[in-house]
Design a protein around this motif. Structure first.
Motif, PDB file in Angstrom:
ATOM      1  N   LEU A  46      -1.091 -30.740   3.452  1.00  0.00           N
ATOM      2  CA  LEU A  46      -0.951 -30.348   2.046  1.00  0.00           C
ATOM      3  C   LEU A  46      -1.888 -29.191   1.713  1.00  0.00           C
ATOM      4  N   TYR A  47      -3.177 -29.341   2.082  1.00  0.00           N
ATOM      5  CA  TYR A  47      -4.130 -28.293   1.718  1.00  0.00           C
ATOM      6  C   TYR A  47      -3.879 -26.989   2.466  1.00  0.00           C
ATOM      7  N   PHE A  48      -3.209 -27.079   3.634  1.00  0.00           N
ATOM      8  CA  PHE A  48      -2.843 -25.856   4.352  1.00  0.00           C
ATOM      9  C   PHE A  48      -1.880 -25.023   3.490  1.00  0.00           C
ATOM     10  N   HIS A  49      -0.919 -25.717   2.846  1.00  0.00           N
ATOM     11  CA  HIS A  49       0.070 -24.992   2.033  1.00  0.00           C
ATOM     12  C   HIS A  49      -0.444 -24.712   0.616  1.00  0.00           C
ATOM     13  N   PHE A  50      -1.153 -25.699   0.038  1.00  0.00           N
ATOM     14  CA  PHE A  50      -1.570 -25.580  -1.369  1.00  0.00           C
ATOM     15  C   PHE A  50      -3.024 -26.015  -1.528  1.00  0.00           C
ATOM     16  N   PRO A  51      -3.929 -25.053  -1.678  1.00  0.00           N
ATOM     17  CA  PRO A  51      -5.360 -25.385  -1.737  1.00  0.00           C
ATOM     18  C   PRO A  51      -5.773 -26.263  -2.917  1.00  0.00           C
ATOM     19  N   SER A  52      -4.970 -26.336  -3.998  1.00  0.00           N
ATOM     20  CA  SER A  52      -5.388 -27.135  -5.159  1.00  0.00           C
ATOM     21  C   SER A  52      -4.177 -27.636  -5.938  1.00  0.00           C
ATOM     22  N   LYS A  53      -4.443 -28.533  -6.880  1.00  0.00           N
ATOM     23  CA  LYS A  53      -3.374 -29.051  -7.745  1.00  0.00           C
ATOM     24  C   LYS A  53      -2.765 -27.914  -8.574  1.00  0.00           C
ATOM     25  N   GLU A  54      -3.616 -26.994  -9.023  1.00  0.00           N
ATOM     26  CA  GLU A  54      -3.110 -25.825  -9.768  1.00  0.00           C
ATOM     27  C   GLU A  54      -2.111 -25.044  -8.918  1.00  0.00           C
ATOM     28  N   ASP A  55      -2.449 -24.826  -7.638  1.00  0.00           N
ATOM     29  CA  ASP A  55      -1.542 -24.082  -6.759  1.00  0.00           C
ATOM     30  C   ASP A  55      -0.202 -24.788  -6.624  1.00  0.00           C
ATOM     31  N   LEU A  56      -0.267 -26.131  -6.542  1.00  0.00           N
ATOM     32  CA  LEU A  56       0.972 -26.909  -6.448  1.00  0.00           C
ATOM     33  C   LEU A  56       1.818 -26.709  -7.701  1.00  0.00           C
ATOM     34  N   ALA A  57       1.173 -26.792  -8.857  1.00  0.00           N
ATOM     35  CA  ALA A  57       1.918 -26.662 -10.113  1.00  0.00           C
ATOM     36  C   ALA A  57       2.515 -25.264 -10.241  1.00  0.00           C
ATOM     37  N   LEU A  58       1.721 -24.258  -9.904  1.00  0.00           N
ATOM     38  CA  LEU A  58       2.225 -22.879  -9.984  1.00  0.00           C
ATOM     39  C   LEU A  58       3.400 -22.686  -9.034  1.00  0.00           C
ATOM     40  N   ALA A  59       3.308 -23.305  -7.842  1.00  0.00           N
ATOM     41  CA  ALA A  59       4.397 -23.154  -6.870  1.00  0.00           C
ATOM     42  C   ALA A  59       5.670 -23.836  -7.367  1.00  0.00           C
ATOM     43  N   VAL A  60       5.528 -24.994  -8.039  1.00  0.00           N
ATOM     44  CA  VAL A  60       6.707 -25.678  -8.607  1.00  0.00           C
ATOM     45  C   VAL A  60       7.343 -24.783  -9.672  1.00  0.00           C
ATOM     46  N   LEU A  61       6.503 -24.223 -10.538  1.00  0.00           N
ATOM     47  CA  LEU A  61       7.022 -23.339 -11.590  1.00  0.00           C
ATOM     48  C   LEU A  61       7.693 -22.110 -10.966  1.00  0.00           C
ATOM     49  N   HIS A  62       7.085 -21.593  -9.903  1.00  0.00           N
ATOM     50  CA  HIS A  62       7.610 -20.393  -9.267  1.00  0.00           C
ATOM     51  C   HIS A  62       8.950 -20.685  -8.571  1.00  0.00           C
TER      52      HIS A  62
END
Lengths: 232, 232
Positions: A46-62
């Motif tokens: 998980l952290y390899f793809h998304f360093p933080s919860k914010e990154d995950l949320a931004l990626a979902v929005l993107h």
């Protein structure tokens, strides 16, 4: 499966799991632990793809924004209707869309650019309406920018209300009501008479788009295999 | 000032302060400490009126619903338009409305009944549209319930989008676009031609409603004073 394909699949699984957790609990209350347990991947992956919860949320929005698409139709305004009904369908069935819908309206996480999705949709609809206008499908009285923003704003609220009262079960019907009330002040009469508004189109159009995307992925994979075989 | 009046004023000050803090930080991140400091009241006074943060949020949502009102007009559909433009005006100027708007769309606090405000507005608009229909102002094709829900859902999203992009500065214009696009499929032509849609009405109508409420409060106070003087 090539290493790259596996990474793409893992990334997608993580994104869909994160989107589902965001949909259920919202950004603030979503935990990495629950996302990990749903995705069935390691913390490292998980952290390899998304360093933080914010990154995950931004990626979902993107990801949600990347998914904006519609099949070309003889009448351009039909694509406007279709885009709405596909999105309404996906709000019931696609975890990415559901998670993004909640993140986009939740004002809790200030570091997220929630406007991203509304801006992308406005630009997309504005483009469709401008093309429709160039073809003579749109009434003179329409201000394309205002109408595009009306669609995006109204849709955001319609899906939110549908979510609150029926968990999105009636979102397609509510969108139909929106189209029935607004298209007579958007389309010229001859076009209005030809528009197909039945909400059931959403499911079929989504399936067609998915099929096409799968075919394209297959073609790309075949091409890559050819290239690898041809390599010295 | 009678003790009861003071309590009513204190309660209102606390509510407005709480609404402002909810508007700024959302439910989850709002703190009682910040509400106390804005209201300038003691902890005891606050807890006397509202035992918890949830009670404060529910009271803000409830107060917003109580504020739904519109002055009678010769054309009933004008009241539908006016109610919308008054709300749009208040979303820019009234802390209770601003706080309630954020609480109503924020899915974070699960114990809050966020549907309260949408339900109350739907019932109110449905009532107006039914009266308008009885007077022959509404087109046969309109399903009053669907149209009322469209208004409430669309408005929720329109104000959310306006909040995100302009902190509600253009909410009245966006609402005007909604009315321009939908009223031609709601009102019969002779009524449509007479409706006044100018967003500036919102400020004037709100001022009139406030004036009237102040007059009524004065009359009630005078009556109470008379009763006390007359008491043995």
């Amino acid at each position: 499966m090539a290493r790259q394909d596996r990474a793409i699949k893992t990334r997608r699984v993580i994104l869909e799991s994160a989107a589902a957790v965001f949909d259920e609990h919202g950004f603030d209350r979503a935990t990495i632990a629950e996302i990990l347990s749903r995705a069935g991947v390691t913390k490292g992956a998980l952290y390899f793809h998304f360093p933080s919860k914010e990154d995950l949320a931004l990626a979902v929005l993107h990801e949600q924004v990347l998914d904006i698409a519609v099949r070309p139709q003889p009448i351009k305004l039909q694509e406007f209707v279709d885009a709405g009904q596909i999105l309404a369908y996906r709000l019931r069935h696609d975890p990415i869309q559901r998670g993004a819908a909640r993140l986009a309206i939740e004002p809790g996480a200030n570091q997220l650019d929630r406007k991203q999705s509304m801006s992308a949709w406005t630009t997309f609809v504005e483009g469709l309406l401008n093309e429709a206008r160039a073809r003579g499908e749109v009434l003179e009285s329409v201000n394309v920018r205002d109408t595009a923003e009306l669609f995006v704003g109204a849709f955001a609220g319609i899906q939110m209300m549908s979510k609150a009262f029926t968990d999105q079960n009636d979102v397609s019907h509510r969108l139909l009501v929106f189209f029935e009330h607004t298209l007579p002040t958007i389309a010229v009469p001859a076009i209005l008479a030809k528009l197909r508004l039945d909400p059931e189109r959403g499911a079929r159009l989504d399936a067609e788009l998915r099929e096409r995307a799968a075919e394209e992925a297959e073609r790309a994979a075949a091409l890559e295999a050819d290239l690898q075989n041809a390599a010295p």
